[in-house]
Write a protein that holds these residues in place. Structure first.
Motif, PDB file in Angstrom:
ATOM      1  N   GLU A  58       0.858  -1.242  -0.191  1.00 32.11           N
ATOM      2  CA  GLU A  58      -0.034   0.039  -0.044  1.00 32.11           C
ATOM      3  C   GLU A  58       0.933   1.279  -0.002  1.00 32.11           C
ATOM      4  O   GLU A  58       0.561   2.138  -0.761  1.00 32.11           O
TER       5      GLU A  58
ATOM      6  N   THR B  62      -6.829  -5.691  -6.404  1.00 34.15           N
ATOM      7  CA  THR B  62      -5.710  -4.456  -6.112  1.00 34.15           C
ATOM      8  C   THR B  62      -4.269  -4.904  -7.059  1.00 34.15           C
ATOM      9  O   THR B  62      -3.913  -4.056  -7.809  1.00 34.15           O
TER      10      THR B  62
ATOM     11  N   TYR C  91       2.300  -7.530  -3.763  1.00 34.84           N
ATOM     12  CA  TYR C  91       0.963  -8.102  -3.911  1.00 34.84           C
ATOM     13  C   TYR C  91       1.051  -9.360  -4.626  1.00 34.84           C
ATOM     14  O   TYR C  91       0.373 -10.045  -4.574  1.00 34.84           O
TER      15      TYR C  91
END
Length: 381
Positions: free
Chosen positions: A231, A261, A246
């Motif tokens: 993030e 995401t 990720y």
């Protein structure tokens, strides 16, 4: 001999006859032949003796080589046994001193040398204590903040995690050193996480990201630090770094949110549509249930890749499942807008197609306004 009577002999002939006792007298030629025969026999005997001697000598050499080989083989285990056993007590003492007082690089260098030998030493390599001490030595090396014995601070941190995890793997949860390793690993993980949060609050974002990534190295199967690192990397617009975190995260915790995401990062940040589409295919194999968000992203990517027919087919399918989804109707309107624009730019326009595309676009915008009267996208278009 004459008339059966012997000829008269002279004195010398009589003497020779007496010596030979009636045998024929040897000539000089016969003597030479006999001597030659004797010499040949002697030569043959000499050659035979030499052969026997050489054979015996060759056999002796073979025996000597064999005995030397046996001696070497017998001595090899003794040489291996003579290798000095690493002193783990000395390592433990160095670690204790390093944790209680100012870190002594010279002392840590010596401890590193011993523990590196210990983790490959036959009688110590499978002991929880050995690997626990490796974790402790390298942890203290990390806390120096500098290179120690050719090992960077970051590499030392990685090796510390390896040591603690290996100790836990070799010992049970109640084994003394395996339990100590668990405690140390938790403390190190917590320290790195707190350092990352502190750096973030103080707006040292690059430092914070690095600390979160270090944190994930301590517990590779824990999702917490990957989420924070990913993030924060998005906030820093470091999309490649975000995607790396990720990618690991979806392996550990494969949720719709994490996959969506990652796909968005690859599509909008990295701008790698092929990579994003591959992740969509992976998500559809791994995930179950409603994949509306994943399907919406797939349609966006297909439109971007100009695979209009495939995008339209998937879009119609998604709308049937969720007919009141404004986003899906927006994609449908956008898709027909693009088809209208493409057809209108052709030298030889197909008027029937053009009218059809415009009509379908208007239907989509109308439906959007029915669902959301103040939708700016529909009102503007």
């Amino acid at each position: 001999m004459r008339n059966g009577y012997p000829e008269k002999l002279d004195c010398a002939g009589a003497a020779n006859l007496k010596k030979s006792k009636g045998r024929p007298i040897e000539t000089s030629e016969s003597k030479v032949k006999k001597r030659s025969l004797r010499e040949k026999k002697i030569q043959i005997k000499i050659v035979q003796n030499l052969k026997k001697k050489n054979q015996k000598s060759s056999n002796m050499r073979r025996i000597k080589i064999f005995l030397l080989l046996l001696t070497f083989l017998a001595a090899t285990p003794m040489l291996a046994q003579e290798k000095k056993k690493p002193n783990l007590n000395k390592v433990e003492s160095a670690v204790t001193k390093a944790s209680k007082q100012k870190i002594d690089v010279k002392l840590l260098t010596e401890a590193k040398g011993i523990i590196d030998e210990a983790v490959v030493f036959e009688k110590l390599k499978d002991e929880p204590r050995t690997w626990y001490l490796k974790g402790m030595v390298y942890k203290e090396m990390y806390y120096t903040g500098t290179e120690v014995a050719g090992v960077s601070s970051t590499d030392a941190l990685v090796e510390a995690g390896v040591g603690f995890r290996k100790s836990m793997e070799l010992g049970s949860s109640t084994e003394t050193y395996a339990h100590k390793a668990l405690i140390e690993l938790d403390m190190l993980w917590g320290d790195l996480l707190n350092e990352g949060v502190t750096a973030y609050l103080e707006k040292y974002f690059a430092v914070a990201t690095t600390k979160f990534e270090y944190c994930s190295l301590m517990k590779p199967q824990d999702s917490t630090c990957y989420i924070y690192a990913g993030e924060l990397a998005v906030e820093l617009e470091d999309y490649a770094r975000a995607a790396t975190n990720y990618r690991v995260l979806v392996k550990i915790v494969p949720t719709k949110k994490h996959y969506a995401t990652l796909i968005s990062i690859l599509k909008d940040g990295v701008k790698d549509m092929d990579a994003a589409y591959e992740v969509i295919r992976e998500a559809k194999e791994v995930l179950k249930g409603d994949l509306l968000e994943i399907n919406k992203l797939e349609i966006e990517i297909l439109i971007a890749k100009e695979k209009v027919d495939l995008a339209l087919a998937k879009l119609e399918h998604a709308i049937k499942k969720d007919p009141e989804n404004v986003a899906l109707w927006s994609y449908r309107a956008l898709l027909y807008d693009r088809l209208t624009e493409a057809e209108s730019q052709k030298n030889e326009k197909d008027e029937a197609k053009l009218d059809y595309y415009l009509d379908e676009a208007m239907k989509a915008y109308t439906r959007i306004l029915e669902l959301d009267e103040i939708n700016l996208f529909a009102l503007f278009n």
